[in-house]
Write an enzyme that holds these catalytic residues in place. Sequence first.
Site, PDB file in Angstrom:
ATOM      1  N   GLY A  75       0.814  -1.447  -0.028  1.00 24.40           N
ATOM      2  CA  GLY A  75      -0.016   0.004   0.078  1.00 24.40           C
ATOM      3  C   GLY A  75       0.967   1.226  -0.062  1.00 24.40           C
ATOM      4  N   ARG A 116       9.254  -1.423  21.851  1.00 25.79           N
ATOM      5  CA  ARG A 116       8.991  -2.601  22.329  1.00 25.79           C
ATOM      6  C   ARG A 116       8.835  -3.392  20.872  1.00 25.79           C
ATOM      7  NH1 ARG A 116       4.182  -4.986  24.740  1.00 25.79           N
ATOM      8  NH2 ARG A 116       4.543  -7.188  24.964  1.00 25.79           N
ATOM      9  N   ASN A 143       7.459  -8.786  17.162  1.00 23.16           N
ATOM     10  CA  ASN A 143       7.943  -9.857  16.304  1.00 23.16           C
ATOM     11  C   ASN A 143       9.231  -9.573  15.446  1.00 23.16           C
ATOM     12  OD1 ASN A 143       8.290 -11.703  14.253  1.00 23.16           O
ATOM     13  ND2 ASN A 143       6.275 -12.586  14.448  1.00 23.16           N
ATOM     14  N   PRO A 144      10.303  -9.878  15.967  1.00 19.80           N
ATOM     15  CA  PRO A 144      11.577  -9.534  15.510  1.00 19.80           C
ATOM     16  C   PRO A 144      11.778 -10.010  14.076  1.00 19.80           C
ATOM     17  CG  PRO A 144      11.861 -11.080  17.283  1.00 19.80           C
ATOM     18  CD  PRO A 144      10.380 -10.567  17.136  1.00 19.80           C
ATOM     19  N   GLN A 193      10.655  -5.529   7.811  1.00 21.76           N
ATOM     20  CA  GLN A 193      10.226  -4.202   7.599  1.00 21.76           C
ATOM     21  C   GLN A 193      11.487  -3.354   7.266  1.00 21.76           C
ATOM     22  OE1 GLN A 193       6.957  -2.322   7.179  1.00 21.76           O
ATOM     23  NE2 GLN A 193       6.890  -4.574   6.676  1.00 21.76           N
ATOM     24  N   GLY A 209       6.776   1.992  16.129  1.00 20.67           N
ATOM     25  CA  GLY A 209       6.420   1.692  14.656  1.00 20.67           C
ATOM     26  C   GLY A 209       7.794   1.395  13.978  1.00 20.67           C
ATOM     27  N   GLU A 239       8.199   2.624   8.476  1.00 21.63           N
ATOM     28  CA  GLU A 239       8.837   3.586   7.454  1.00 21.63           C
ATOM     29  C   GLU A 239      10.161   4.022   7.753  1.00 21.63           C
ATOM     30  OE1 GLU A 239       5.394   6.374   6.241  1.00 21.63           O
ATOM     31  OE2 GLU A 239       4.535   5.411   8.113  1.00 21.63           O
TER      32      GLU A 239
HETATM   33 MO1  MOS Z   1       2.241   5.345   5.126  1.00 19.72          MO
HETATM   34  S1  MOS Z   1       2.938   6.604   3.527  1.00 19.72           S
HETATM   35  O1  MOS Z   1       1.748   6.336   6.174  1.00 19.72           O
HETATM   36  O2  MOS Z   1       1.083   4.447   4.416  1.00 19.72           O
END
Ligand code: MOS
Length: 749
Positions: free
Chosen positions: A243, A633, A636-637, A643, A707, A710
């Site tokens: 996405g 935290r 899941n490593p 990612q 998070g 990104e």
């Molecule tokens: Mo992301 S660019 O916040 O899906």
Amino acid sequence: MTEVLQVRHGSSAGQPITRRDGPLKVTGAARYAADNHPPGMLHAVVATSAIARGRVTSLNEAAADAHPGVVAVMTPANRPALAMDPDDKSVPFSFRMDLLQDGRVRYAGQPVAVVIAETLEAAAEGAALLAPCYEAEPVEVSLDQGEAFVPPVVGVGAPAELRHGDVEKGLAEAAQRIETTYETPAQFHNAMEPHGVVAAWVGDTLSLDMPTQGFALTQMRLAALFGIPAESIHIRSPFLGGGFGSKLLTSPQVLGILAARLVGRPVKLVLRRGQMYGPVTHRAPTRQVLRLGASVDGELTALHHHVRTATSRFDDFIEPAAGVSHTLYAAPAVRTTYEAVRLDTGTPGFMRAPGEASGSIALESAMDEMAQACGMDPLEFRLRNYAEVEPVSGKPFSSKALRECYAQGAAQFGWAGRPLLPRQMRDEGGMLVGWGVGTATFPALMFQGAARAVIRQDGSGLVEAGAHDMGQGAWTAFAQIAADSLGLDVERLEFCSGRSDLPDAGIAGGSAHTATAGGAIRDAGQKVVARLAELATTDARSPLFGASNVGVVARGGHLLRRDDESRGERFADILARAGLAEIEAQGSSVPDAAIAERYAAHAHGAVFAEVKVDPELGQVRVTRLVGAFAAGRIINPRLVRSQYYGGMIWGVSFALHEHALLDRRTGRVMNADLAEYRVPVNADVPSVEAILVEEEDPYVNALGIKGVGEIGITGTAGAVANAVWHATGVRVRRFPISIEDLIEGSATV
Ligand code: MOS
């Protein structure tokens, strides 16, 4: 009789379990939106504009209509009515849409008609037969063109100008000053799965198979467009083939829904790859001017980050590229400013690390240039300017293990002993070798979400949340959080997701989905456990009788006394005695405004890159990438590493590959396909390592999660660019770095 229990099950979060949906995906059993073929379904194909500005003067509808298999041609003349102007932006996060409101063309690739047919082939042939004629107007598609304006806001409502301290004074007092300009190109969305929809109307109820990153937002916008209640819109989006910010609602998907309304049958509409270069948003081009001052000791005295970027002629999205300069380095004076031009393109929008990705390649390059000017090692220079508090706000960080990221990344990479000057290292084959570093950062965000948790009669659990798995492994991470919150082994937990009729778990964006949906899931699970505990501790027949709620713990499908874990009972027994089929609870998560007021919350990382450059041919290969990231935290490593890998590879792409070429005469994207729009292939990225640096964050949110989706792209692009300089002595300031830049640049070194 009290049986002595031995329940040893540990926490599921933190375990590197593989994707729960992995077998479905590798066997092809996972059903993506376009795999759905309801009975009677027709195929729709969008006809798009070959000009970027002007009007469609004619369409050969007769030819398309007469083509065998064609059922209808939808044009502005017969498109079903909408309850809302497609240019109305009053629904949050909505972009202006091109829904055949008139014959006007605002960008190349804009939909101008839709052909609906019994087969995909007939629809495609019909669309080709439309052969539109145009009245074309001159276009502007380059950052050099157009009259610049100062946007009222950037990104999602951030101010376009920020001042902290006196930048001019800081620059005047500096021992070293640099002023450099960096350019980043437009990048277009190329998720593996193109945008599409399978739409069916049943009266005024709308049934949709459609990839989406946000159920509630999509429902809200469609409800407004079609004048129906949001509850009448049912969306199934179990899997997305990527996405990256582009899969909120797009106009071609709405056209598919309109087509279904027009013909009164289910319709499938999927964009072709080339049709992704226009109506589904893109990463805006930027030209960024960095002005830095530093003292004789290499301490920054001032940082001014100015961004020139582009939005469309008809809508506003301003890439917030200077945001990184608010956070990363401890300059006493920081200023960020923006200007924008209007171009004849589709409206830009969110693309993985919007703002941070483009901004960080410029800031990290400039930091490297300043380190060079100060005669310092670039890592040492970054440490010299380490921000102990957030520079522009003065707020403490909720947590910040960036120092550890630098240290662990440098150790793993073998940074020590890096020569200060460029062109000092060669490999055995004579290739120039260079090492570069970049700092990664991304804000730790969270939105609102809801979830429902259930313990069933047999002691198993069910958690339902309208969450989104774009491929990142959300289904698995959420199941782990759910299992822990219910005190179940993950195998005993059914996780149900990807549908709009489940509690809305918030958008999958801003790297905030795990914190948002995870927070709601945890809340729901804890409430269920509290109800179970209430049942058990107030029942004289339970071994837990008399232990208060806080005195029990849920684990492995049992409730146990906290003070004596050999005493407890199975969930199923508690339910059975109470005569209940199940216990359920709704949970929610909301960002804590007081915490956001008090702390700056960001994930951080340090990326180290090695490149090898052919001294004659200028060909660049990234040979090693080591990233060390601290993001609170880790649920899941295995998935988190994945990612980071994905983000880092996109960083390589940003530095060396991706570049949409817009024809200045026609306004068309000249390389609108995966043959000529370059992205890295396996051979471009031989070795990527991601280190998960421990970081405990007591404040950021209930789960301590920052998070990870990104951040990987930030830092990496700069590290690669800096490594190219270190290898060659050529500082390329226009991305992606090309062979020509290096060959021409080498002549002057
Ligand atoms: Mo992301 S660019 O916040 O899906």
